[in-house]
Design an enzyme around this catalytic site. Sequence first.
Site, mmCIF file in Angstrom:
data_model
loop_
_atom_site.group_PDB
_atom_site.id
_atom_site.type_symbol
_atom_site.label_atom_id
_atom_site.label_comp_id
_atom_site.label_asym_id
_atom_site.label_seq_id
_atom_site.Cartn_x
_atom_site.Cartn_y
_atom_site.Cartn_z
ATOM 1 C CB SER A 145 -0.927 0.003 1.215
ATOM 2 O OG SER A 145 -1.676 1.203 1.285
ATOM 3 C CD1 TRP B 99 -1.526 1.329 -5.992
ATOM 4 C CD2 TRP B 99 -1.872 3.133 -4.709
ATOM 5 N NE1 TRP B 99 -2.569 2.033 -6.542
ATOM 6 C CE2 TRP B 99 -2.804 3.142 -5.779
ATOM 7 C CE3 TRP B 99 -1.904 4.171 -3.777
ATOM 8 C CZ2 TRP B 99 -3.744 4.153 -5.923
ATOM 9 C CZ3 TRP B 99 -2.848 5.171 -3.928
ATOM 10 C CH2 TRP B 99 -3.750 5.153 -4.980
ATOM 11 C CG HIS B 100 0.115 5.974 -1.194
ATOM 12 N ND1 HIS B 100 -0.278 4.778 -0.628
ATOM 13 C CD2 HIS B 100 -0.944 6.813 -1.071
ATOM 14 C CE1 HIS B 100 -1.512 4.905 -0.161
ATOM 15 N NE2 HIS B 100 -1.940 6.116 -0.426
ATOM 16 N N GLY B 101 3.819 5.742 -4.111
ATOM 17 C CA GLY B 101 4.907 6.419 -4.801
ATOM 18 C C GLY B 101 6.207 5.656 -4.751
ATOM 19 C CG PHE C 152 -0.113 9.163 -4.900
ATOM 20 C CD1 PHE C 152 1.261 9.309 -4.853
ATOM 21 C CD2 PHE C 152 -0.884 9.754 -3.916
ATOM 22 C CE1 PHE C 152 1.855 10.028 -3.833
ATOM 23 C CE2 PHE C 152 -0.292 10.479 -2.891
ATOM 24 C CZ PHE C 152 1.076 10.614 -2.855
#
Length: 484
Positions: A322, A325-327, A484
């Site tokens: 997770s 996933w954001h960066g 994102f």
Amino acid sequence: MLFNSLDFAIFLPVVFILYWFVFNRNLKHQNLLVAVSSYVFYGWWDYRFLSLIIFSTILDYWIGRGIVHTSLPKQKKILLWISIIINLGFLGIFKYYNFFIDNFRSAFSFLGYEINTNSLNIILPVGISFYTFQTLSYSIDVYKGNLKPTNDFIKFAAFVSFFPQLVAGPIERATNLLPQFYKRRRFSYENSVNGLRQILWGLFKKVVIADNCAVYANYIFENSLELPGSTLFIGALLFTIQIYCDFSGYSDIAIGTSRLFGFNLMKNFAFPYFSRDIAEFWRRWHISLSTWFRDYLYIPLGGSKGGVLIKIRNTFIIFIVSGFWHGANWTFIVWGTLNAIYFLPLLLSNKNRNNLGIVAENNNMPSLKELFQMLGTFLLTIFAWIFFRAESLNHAISYIGEILSWSLFNPPSSLDVIGLKKILIFLIVLFFMIEWFGRKGDYALDNIIFLKSKLVRWGFYSFIVFLIGMFMYTEKTNFIYFQF
């Protein structure tokens, strides 16, 4: 195209009028209008990236049809993996290629070997993480038999590119949104008014609270080496408020806009800063992503049904993924890891589902115990957000180090330098009060007692519109989650 822009203020009424007054008699024409309008909306940033979303749409449309038309389990699995590899491959190239190349080069340099590798000078397509997960969920659900594949390409294209939630969610499941394109939509005055009310609240959160908190949070984070710990804590607090109002504000506008066209999107935020523990926080924050990882990663890995080591492994996997996933930055990975550490004690002690209801559900104010629980959870969240906002791990560590130093107890005299205004403090307090008394609704203005009077209601709406006009910046301000 930004929700908080003049472009969108013109685009939305035009599409609305065409949708309800020109193409309202033909469902196929309505769906085609949605698809075309969505491509215009997305192409407003950079028309070249339309090829990516169109390719993903065509790919998963045919993958879905291929899965249902073959009776061989092995072929079904091959088709599913084609969808997963190609979709995640695009995401990996555009979002993570340079991250892996740079870390690969650094690792060899640390060992004493210098290698020549070239980074790619590429622009991250807006919303690629969101629509990639949306199309993947379709292929996976078709493979599992949870959904029948569609034979109507226009409906599927409209589902993938649906403009209200295309760029930053909610990440819709095909099982929820796609069937809505098959049903004839009828205009509902009540639904439209509710949608406009949610759009209004979303704009207030974004324009009045988030954008103004950003001015001071950005200054503090960019000048953290020159400021005392007390001011740095205020900067972290302001960013904590900013990111919630920015992202949940986008979700409110997206959900409200969808209501104008007769669609119902899933709830993406449920007042997370009123959570009594981290487990409750993650049930209330970015719900569409949290449940996506739960259903398509955590449960397939075994969820919480295995032994202690399996539970620990799965928890760290889902939170680290997770974060990633954001960066493409180690700060996001540490942010995810930190939340896993927060979450584990609750999971291992079987207390992760202790707080399933609304805090102070039958009372106007929380109990002393609930107040301390919310405060403790909020402080843990602020601490984690520092890693999320920092430019690098070194920046985050030095920032936290200064907060934990004796300068935390120094008066934040530097606030005179950044010009933090009392009006913003008042607006933040007002915002939290409205959120608190509206916490039983789908969004803050959905269920507030003092808005029952028509005179008070319209007076309050006028006040919100006034504040939006007063505090709106003349230049465009992007939403945080666009990156994102």
